[in-house]
Design a protein around this motif. Structure first.
Motif, short mmCIF file in Angstrom:
data_model
loop_
_atom_site.label_atom_id
_atom_site.label_comp_id
_atom_site.label_asym_id
_atom_site.label_seq_id
_atom_site.Cartn_x
_atom_site.Cartn_y
_atom_site.Cartn_z
N MET A 111 0.86 -1.20 0.00
CA MET A 111 0.00 0.00 0.00
C MET A 111 0.88 1.24 0.00
O MET A 111 1.86 1.29 0.76
N PHE A 112 0.57 2.17 -0.86
CA PHE A 112 1.30 3.44 -0.79
C PHE A 112 0.40 4.59 -1.23
O PHE A 112 -0.65 4.38 -1.84
N ALA A 113 0.84 5.80 -0.89
CA ALA A 113 0.09 7.00 -1.26
C ALA A 113 1.04 8.19 -1.30
O ALA A 113 2.07 8.19 -0.63
N TYR A 114 0.70 9.15 -2.15
CA TYR A 114 1.49 10.39 -2.22
C TYR A 114 0.56 11.55 -2.57
O TYR A 114 -0.58 11.34 -3.03
N ALA A 115 1.06 12.76 -2.40
CA ALA A 115 0.27 13.97 -2.70
C ALA A 115 0.99 14.82 -3.73
O ALA A 115 2.23 14.82 -3.77
N ARG A 116 0.23 15.53 -4.55
CA ARG A 116 0.82 16.45 -5.54
C ARG A 116 -0.03 17.70 -5.64
O ARG A 116 -1.27 17.61 -5.62
N PRO A 117 0.61 18.86 -5.82
CA PRO A 117 -0.18 20.06 -6.07
C PRO A 117 -0.72 20.06 -7.51
O PRO A 117 -0.08 19.50 -8.41
N LYS A 118 -1.88 20.64 -7.70
CA LYS A 118 -2.45 20.80 -9.04
C LYS A 118 -3.48 21.91 -8.98
O LYS A 118 -4.24 21.99 -8.00
N LEU A 119 -3.50 22.74 -10.01
CA LEU A 119 -4.47 23.83 -10.07
C LEU A 119 -5.84 23.24 -10.40
O LEU A 119 -5.99 22.59 -11.45
N LEU A 120 -6.81 23.41 -9.52
CA LEU A 120 -8.12 22.80 -9.76
C LEU A 120 -9.22 23.85 -9.94
O LEU A 120 -9.96 23.82 -10.92
N LEU A 121 -9.31 24.77 -8.98
CA LEU A 121 -10.41 25.74 -9.04
C LEU A 121 -10.25 26.69 -10.23
O LEU A 121 -11.22 27.03 -10.89
N ALA A 122 -9.00 27.09 -10.50
CA ALA A 122 -8.74 28.03 -11.60
C ALA A 122 -8.07 27.33 -12.77
O ALA A 122 -7.16 27.86 -13.39
#
Ligand code: PMP
Length: 281
Positions: A111-122
């Motif tokens: 099991m693994f997980a990671y996070a990344r930034p991404k422009l979503l609202l704009a």
């Protein structure tokens, strides 16, 4: 330095390693989820985890990690990595074993997980994107969110090579879904998308868009449509957890209606954004 989570521990991404005998690597024998992060908080992660459990059950991987633990891991990844807007990816594979196709005995899931930034609202793609039609080359259990995705890799590569944003997959002219999204059209004010079955992934965003449409009084028809009908539609749109609702203004070399994002699409996108903001405040 970005931190990920692997088999129970938070570790620097560069120090996270899995075996060459992991069945995720050998066979694509695993499932995954992607949930959005808005205002530093998870969006609809509970729904994504329900689908994770369903995918795990469908392929007989034990569902050992409680939802509350996953939610905590996912939120911690967003927070620790300073992801205010973006996504959390998680994957569960059947685990590490000597290479043999049938399920190994006594294997522990990876099991693994990671996070990344991404422009979503704009998202600048809200101005409209182009889809490329490609034959759907996948198997008969597209309802499982499996990491076996060679057909989608090829579909999305074809789209990129043609300068399109996403692939629109079809079976003999009947649209199934996008390479990693669900596809919709609007005809005479009615929103139309393919019903869920083993032919497509039941998108979490698809469910939310259906709810939003009902609330907004937009008539909905869950019915398959053809590529020809999409080309002639008043509006076309796509949905996914990390693109929300995006207007499709071109398909192949054909312009949809007058080429501008449609009013129903933009209404749904605005309502989706408002909901996302409200739920993550
Ligand atoms: N269909 C496919 C094939 C996908 O890969 C995705 C994205 N994971 C979707 C639909 C959209 O699903 P969701 O709204 O849950 O992101």
């Amino acid at each position: 330095m970005p931190v990920c989570w692997l088999n129970g521990s938070f570790v620097a991404e560069q120090d996270a390693h899995v075996s060459i005998f992991d069945r995720g690597l050998l066979f694509g024998d695993g499932v995954y989820e992607v949930a959005a992060v808005v205002n530093g908080r998870l969006l609809d992660a509970d729904r994504h985890l329900v689908r994770l459990s369903r995918s795990l059950a469908a392929i007989g991987i034990p569902d050992t990690q409680p939802t509350a633990v996953w939610l905590d891991v996912m939120q911690q990844l967003a927070t620790q990595n300073g992801v205010h807007e973006g996504l959390v990816y998680l994957q569960v594979t059947r685990g590490v074993a000597e290479r043999d196709f049938p399920f190994p005995a006594q294997v522990v899931p990876t099991m693994f997980a990671y996070a990344r930034p991404k422009l979503l609202l704009a998202d600048p793609n809200a101005a409209g994107v182009r889809l490329l039609t490609v034959p759907d080359l996948r198997w008969q259990r597209c309802d499982i969110k499996s990491t076996s995705m060679l057909a989608q890799v090829l579909a999305k590569q074809s789209a990129r090579a043609a300068g399109a944003f996403e692939a629109m997959m079809h079976e003999d002219g009947l649209v199934t879904e996008g390479g990693s999204s669900n596809v919709w059209i609007v005809r005479d004010g009615t929103l139309c998308t393919r019903p869920t079955s083993s032919d497509i992934l039941a998108g979490i965003t698809r469910d939310v868009v259906l709810e939003i449409a009902h609330e907004a009084g937009v008539p909905v028809r869950e019915r398959a449509f053809t590529v020809t009908q999409a080309l002639a539609a008043d509006e076309c749109l796509m949905s996914s957890a990390t693109s929300f609702v995006l207007p499709v203004t071109r398909i192949d070399d054909h312009t949809i209606a007058d080429g501008a994002p449609g009013p129903v699409t933009m209404r749904l996108r605005a309502a989706y954004l408002a909901r996302a903001t409200r739920l993550t405040q």
